[in-house]
Structures are given as structure tokens and as C-alpha cells.
Design a protein around this motif. Structure first.
Motif, PDB file in Angstrom:
ATOM      1  N   ASN A  44      38.219  39.331  45.603  1.00  0.00           N
ATOM      2  CA  ASN A  44      37.246  40.387  45.333  1.00  0.00           C
ATOM      3  C   ASN A  44      37.973  41.724  45.377  1.00  0.00           C
ATOM      4  O   ASN A  44      38.691  42.019  46.335  1.00  0.00           O
ATOM      5  CB  ASN A  44      36.119  40.351  46.370  1.00  0.00           C
ATOM      6  CG  ASN A  44      35.016  41.326  46.018  1.00  0.00           C
ATOM      7  OD1 ASN A  44      35.183  42.533  46.115  1.00  0.00           O
ATOM      8  ND2 ASN A  44      33.884  40.795  45.583  1.00  0.00           N
ATOM      9  N   ASP A  46      37.077  44.776  45.826  1.00  0.00           N
ATOM     10  CA  ASP A  46      36.752  45.795  46.828  1.00  0.00           C
ATOM     11  C   ASP A  46      37.231  45.454  48.234  1.00  0.00           C
ATOM     12  O   ASP A  46      37.175  46.285  49.134  1.00  0.00           O
ATOM     13  CB  ASP A  46      35.231  46.018  46.875  1.00  0.00           C
ATOM     14  CG  ASP A  46      34.713  46.622  45.586  1.00  0.00           C
ATOM     15  OD1 ASP A  46      35.445  47.430  44.986  1.00  0.00           O
ATOM     16  OD2 ASP A  46      33.590  46.285  45.187  1.00  0.00           O
ATOM     17  N   SER A  50      40.972  41.281  55.031  1.00  0.00           N
ATOM     18  CA  SER A  50      39.921  40.414  55.558  1.00  0.00           C
ATOM     19  C   SER A  50      40.447  39.608  56.736  1.00  0.00           C
ATOM     20  O   SER A  50      40.601  40.140  57.832  1.00  0.00           O
ATOM     21  CB  SER A  50      39.347  39.525  54.457  1.00  0.00           C
ATOM     22  OG  SER A  50      40.348  38.765  53.828  1.00  0.00           O
ATOM     23  N   ALA A  56      36.930  43.093  58.632  1.00  0.00           N
ATOM     24  CA  ALA A  56      37.270  43.173  57.214  1.00  0.00           C
ATOM     25  C   ALA A  56      37.090  44.607  56.739  1.00  0.00           C
ATOM     26  O   ALA A  56      36.253  45.345  57.268  1.00  0.00           O
ATOM     27  CB  ALA A  56      36.386  42.234  56.404  1.00  0.00           C
ATOM     28  N   ILE A  58      36.285  46.960  53.496  1.00  0.00           N
ATOM     29  CA  ILE A  58      35.730  46.943  52.143  1.00  0.00           C
ATOM     30  C   ILE A  58      35.670  48.367  51.628  1.00  0.00           C
ATOM     31  O   ILE A  58      35.076  49.251  52.252  1.00  0.00           O
ATOM     32  CB  ILE A  58      34.320  46.311  52.150  1.00  0.00           C
ATOM     33  CG1 ILE A  58      34.428  44.859  52.636  1.00  0.00           C
ATOM     34  CG2 ILE A  58      33.708  46.356  50.754  1.00  0.00           C
ATOM     35  CD1 ILE A  58      33.405  44.508  53.653  1.00  0.00           C
ATOM     36  N   ASN A  60      34.532  51.458  49.594  1.00  0.00           N
ATOM     37  CA  ASN A  60      33.295  51.943  48.994  1.00  0.00           C
ATOM     38  C   ASN A  60      33.514  53.425  48.704  1.00  0.00           C
ATOM     39  O   ASN A  60      33.198  54.281  49.513  1.00  0.00           O
ATOM     40  CB  ASN A  60      32.124  51.722  49.973  1.00  0.00           C
ATOM     41  CG  ASN A  60      30.776  52.005  49.326  1.00  0.00           C
ATOM     42  OD1 ASN A  60      30.540  51.622  48.184  1.00  0.00           O
ATOM     43  ND2 ASN A  60      29.902  52.686  50.060  1.00  0.00           N
ATOM     44  N   LEU A  65      34.158  50.465  54.568  1.00  0.00           N
ATOM     45  CA  LEU A  65      33.141  49.802  55.367  1.00  0.00           C
ATOM     46  C   LEU A  65      33.827  48.670  56.118  1.00  0.00           C
ATOM     47  O   LEU A  65      34.595  47.906  55.535  1.00  0.00           O
ATOM     48  CB  LEU A  65      32.038  49.250  54.463  1.00  0.00           C
ATOM     49  CG  LEU A  65      31.350  50.294  53.579  1.00  0.00           C
ATOM     50  CD1 LEU A  65      30.326  49.639  52.668  1.00  0.00           C
ATOM     51  CD2 LEU A  65      30.681  51.365  54.450  1.00  0.00           C
TER      52      LEU A  65
END
Lengths: 334, 334
Positions: A44, A46, A50, A56, A58, A60, A65
Motif C-alpha cells: 500500500n 501510503d 508497518s 505503523a 501512514i 496523510n 498517522l
């Protein structure tokens, strides 16, 4: 004056510590993670980081996040549901703090076989949520479960460029351990150093926010909160995910008065310390890092050096032993 | 041609349905939520909505961060760990979709007593994560647990102004049910309508994204994914948290050919429908809303009206009965 040479807690060797850590459930039970991760992974764009990290990451926009989840060992739930609930919050808040993030909110899934346990678990969760000022905002309840399980998940935020990863330790970095030594062996759980329930909210929040400060100032190369595998086991996971090695001076690891507590050094290094972080940093930043933790009442000092060998070596004076050889076997095998 | 008047599945009355829903574990087990929520609540300025919604809403600038968690009933884990793993992802993705959000990433806490179960659960999770294109990015594993438990938590994002809440249904709104009727009774779980495992990823993603579209166009006043309490029980929760009442025409509830399936209407309305949403909307928006679902292969139609009475009434022709009187007792009592 006490002659420290005759103290029981000093009668450890690198080999006795290595044996204790290798055989410890808290470390051994990490070995199943690797195959699970491989079976779950999907790409993925974004997802910046992980598995192998405390949370993890992410992307944004320019914000990161952070998302993490932690469960509480069933043995702890059986002996002390209040402390299990408290710890469910504590370890999640640490997962975000360790990444240099700000914890925002948590959700929980609580399975309880009876109302008394449900009440105790939620009392522990509530007290920890208040102490760290991170709200539990939802979740799921199984009121009629055949078991008692509390799983908590946490959301945090950080600037992407300020994140502290587990996987970025570099050869020659100093290894720093920061632990709050002012505490007690938890009466319900001999492998838990409770350095939190007797502290004010102000103290706890100042301790937990040191990592965010260090992330914003880019003073660490890597970091992780010290969890169930204890100070050495957790460092082992950081070293493994960084693809490096380590030499640790056992005499440098911060410890309370173990003889007064009646526990061995082998037990101490395996204990979950309540409030503790293991980090790597450039030599030139070590003093600044340690000072920030000491200001909040925590012990902090250099305990070793990152190497390029993929071996994790324990040293005490002239004695040394290889605890883990990551060329042969990992802890998590992620 | 079949004479529907003689069909077994049509032999229900409002009272038989009310009895079945009231006594259903999937509804009854929601009653413990209220006291848990009260014991956990702490005020936080960034939390826009929490308990009573499918996902908590946390303000982060103009973006809303959505956080939810769901556990899987132990009975399902026992009979079919693959389907339990699949559902753990499915229900979480629905929690975000129901709020009008975009699911971003998930974390899991898996407790497993043996490797075979761990493998099956993670296979189910993986297949669902791929189907909905939402990655599992971390979590926690208890490899040596005395029980088998999968808890998943999910992060989503949305624009704050586009969020669909459970709690904002207004008197005179139309109640709309959207369900994918193309499916099967799951072979392992008679209370699960599996409308997902046989579908392509494209179909699933188009169905799940209808809610986001409806949120962005402000076409709903409230909405919720249909979960374990079934279509009527889930609507009950929406009506309760909105502080209103409802009249539902049982004959209007979308259903597959129940006689061919060999199940009663009372069973159908309690089933978890795999892909299903219950919503409220202004009368003028009903057709637009239903058309969007129908375009993805789902059945969608008006099944009732929101009232100001705080009573939830079931109607079939001339017969009617009060299922819930929220003045006297709630479902979740949040």
C-alpha cells in the motif's frame, strides 16, 4: 557501607543473562510473528512503515498517522484485571510515544466472562487513560465471553519527518536505556516493574513526552519502548530490525537496588519496566538525550554500542557472550 | 408460479418478529455497553463523537480521523477460523464505510492456541484485506494463548463535514435498508448471510464506497452498517442513539427467497447480512440513495419512517406491535 562485590544481584555472568533472556517467554513468543506478517502483508502506497515498528506509520499529506495495537498476556488478566486494564492503556500510549508521536485516542475490545472482571478491567483502563490524558473513544464489548481478554488499539499523530523508527540504528551509534527506577515490583506480577501507578499525571506526561521532543529535535537514530521482552530483549528486536549488531555492557544497565528488592539481575533485565525506552543516538547527542530523561526523574545512560556484525554481544568486565546471532536466527524473523 | 400467500416464510407476525429480535443474543448482548461506556468516558476536546457511533470521530484540522474496533464472537471463531478472520476485516471496513469515511489501515491482536488456527484466521484476514484493499499494518500476536481470539481495529479518514452519524435521524425521515441479497447462508454459521466471499473485489469496493459518496453529497441524515443484531436490531440502535422512534413495515424489508433457502423471516431479519446498511434520509433524497446502491447490485428500499415517539413499532398489514419502547428500556443504554 555495603560491599557490592558480595551482593547476590551482582553474581551474574553474560552467559547467565543470555540464557535467561533467550529462554524467557516474553522473548521466545515473538518468534511466531514473522510468518504471520508474511501471510498478512499487502502493498500500500501510503504505508511508510508497518511490522517491526511499535506503531505503523501512514502518510496523510505531511502528517503521519500512527496506528498500533497491543493485547495483554492472559496470565496478567487472570491475576490482576485492574493492572491488566491499566497496562492495556500504558503499553499502547508507549507505542505511540516511542515513535515520537502524540497519542490521540484509543479503542478497545473487551471480552469478559463476568461483571466483576469487566468492572476491574475498565477501572484500570479509566485510571490510565486519565493519567496519560488519552481518551478511550469506542470499541466492542463481548459481555458473555468464555474468556477474559482486553485488546486496545491506539491512534497517534506526528510530523512525518520527526518519526523515530526501530529500524534505523547505525553502526557506532550509542545505545541508551532510559528507565524510571522509582517503583515497585508489582504485587500481582513479579515480572512487572510498576513505576507508574504511584506517579502523578504531570510526571507521567512529562516522561512520555520526552520521546516526542527527541523526535522533533532529531536527536535519536532509533528508539523503542521497553515492553514484555525486557530491556535486552526489546533492544534485540530494535537491533534485528535495523539489520545491525550490538555490544552491551551489562554493568551499565540502569537498575534499582536489586538486593533490597530481593531479585536477581537476570530477573531485572527481563522485567517490563512500566516506563522505559531503549534508543540509539549519535555519540554527540548522548548527553542531551540523557539529560532530558533525567529531568523527568528517569535514569538514563549509555549501555552499549551498535555494531555492523549482526551479533548481539553481552559484556561484563572481561567476560562476554553472544546472546543472539542474527545471521543464524532472529527474534521476530519479520 | 408460486403462491406467496402459502409460503412458510410469510407466516410471521409483528409479534413473532419482535419476540425473535428481543430475545436474540446479537441484540441482548448490547445491553452491557452502557455501564462500560460510563466507566470509561473522559472528556476530550478533539473527540467529536465516540460511543454509539460505528467509529469514533476525532478532529484533526479539517480532517476527521475515524477509529473503530471490533471483535469476533467466540462461537464463530470456534466453527470457522477462516470466516472469523474474514469477518474481522469485513466488519471493521464497514464501520468506517458506514460513517462515510475511507478505510486506511488496520491493526490486529490475534490470540491463538495453535498454528493451524492462526494460519486459517490470517488467511481469512488476508483475503478480506486484499478484497477491500485495506492493509493490515501491525498489531500483536499471542502465539501461546489458552483461547482463540481475533480483534481488529481500523483507521479511516473523512472530511469532518461529510461524516454520517448514527445519532442524527430526524422525525419524518425515511428509513432505507440496503442489502446485497445475492449470497448464501454461510455453511459454518447459519446466522451469517455471506454475500461477500463469492464477489469480485471491484463489486465489493463499489458497494462499500456508496456510503462515502452519500456522505459527500449529504444525502443521508443518519446511517449504520448492519451488524450482528441484524437489520431490525441495528436500526434499533440507530433509533435509540438518535433519541427518536420508528415505524417499520416488515413486508418492505429486502429479502432473498427465504422458502428456497429454507429459513424463516424471523431468522432472516436477525442475520448478519455481510454487506448491508441501514439509513435515514429526507424523503426527497430517497430515490437517489436507493439508485446508488442498486447500481452496485444491492437491493435498497424504504422500509419505514422515523417518528418522534421513542417507540419502535413493527407493522405487517393491519397488525402491529411495539418492539422497543426507549422510554422504558434501551438496547445499549449509552
Amino acid at each position: 557501607m555495603v560491599n557490592t562485590r558480595n551482593m547476590v544481584a551482582d553474581n551474574y555472568t553474560p552467559e547467565s543473562v543470555a540464557e535467561a533472556v533467550r529462554k524467557y517467554d516474553g522473548v521466545r513468543r515473538k518468534q511466531a510473528i514473522g510468518s504471520l506478517v508474511r501471510s498478512l502483508h499487502i502493498d500500500n502506497i501510503d504505508v511508510v512503515a508497518s511490522y517491526g515498528e511499535d506503531a505503523a506509520v501512514i502518510q496523510n499529506g505531511r502528517t503521519a498517522l500512527l496506528l498500533a495495537a497491543d493485547g495483554i498476556w492472559n496470565k496478567l488478566m487472570e491475576v490482576d484485571p485492574y493492572w491488566a486494564g491499566y497496562c492495556a492503556i500504558l503499553v499502547n500510549v508507549h507505542d505511540i510515544a516511542a515513535m515520537g508521536g502524540r497519542p490521540v485516542a484509543m479503542v478497545d475490545v473487551l471480552s469478559a466472562s463476568d461483571d466483576a472482571i469487566m468492572t476491574e478491567v475498565s477501572r484500570g483502563m479509566h485510571d490510565a487513560a486519565v493519567a496519560f490524558d488519552v481518551p478511550v473513544v469506542g470499541g466492542h464489548l463481548h459481555p458473555d465471553a468464555p474468556y477474559n481478554v482486553i485488546d486496545v488499539s491506539i491512534l497517534g499523530v506526528a510530523e512525518l519527518e520527526n518519526i523515530i523508527y526501530s529500524s534505523k540504528a547505525q553502526p557506532n551509534d550509542a545505545i541508551i536505556a532510559a528507565i524510571d527506577l522509582k517503583g515497585r515490583i508489582h504485587p500481582s506480577a513479579p515480572m512487572n516493574w510498576d513505576s507508574v501507578t504511584m506517579k502523578t499525571s504531570d510526571v507521567l506526561r512529562s516522561q512520555i513526552s520526552v520521546m516526542k521532543d527527541l523526535g522533533e529535535r532529531h536527536l535519536l537514530t532509533a528508539g523503542k519502548d521497553i515492553s514484555n521482552p525486557g530491556v535486552i530483549g526489546t533492544l534485540g528486536m530494535l537491533i534485528e530490525s535495523s539489520g545491525v549488531g550490538a555490544v552491551v555492557d551489562l554493568t551499565a544497565i540502569p537498575r534499582p537496588d536489586l538486593d533490597a528488592l530481593g531479585i536477581t539481575f537476570e530477573q531485572w533485565v527481563r522485567m517490563y519496566p512500566g516506563m522505559g525506552f531503549i534508543m540509539t543516538a549519535n555519540r554527540s547527542d548522548v548527553e542531551t538525550v540523557c539529560k532530558k530523561f533525567r529531568k523527568t526523574g528517569m535514569a538514563a545512560q549509555v549501555i552499549g554500542t551498535v555494531t555492523s556484525t549482526k551479533k548481539f554481544t553481552l559484556v561484563k568486565g572481561e567476560q562476554e557472550t553472544v546472546l543472539f546471532n542474527f545471521c543464524e536466527e532472529g527474534i521476530t524473523n519479520i
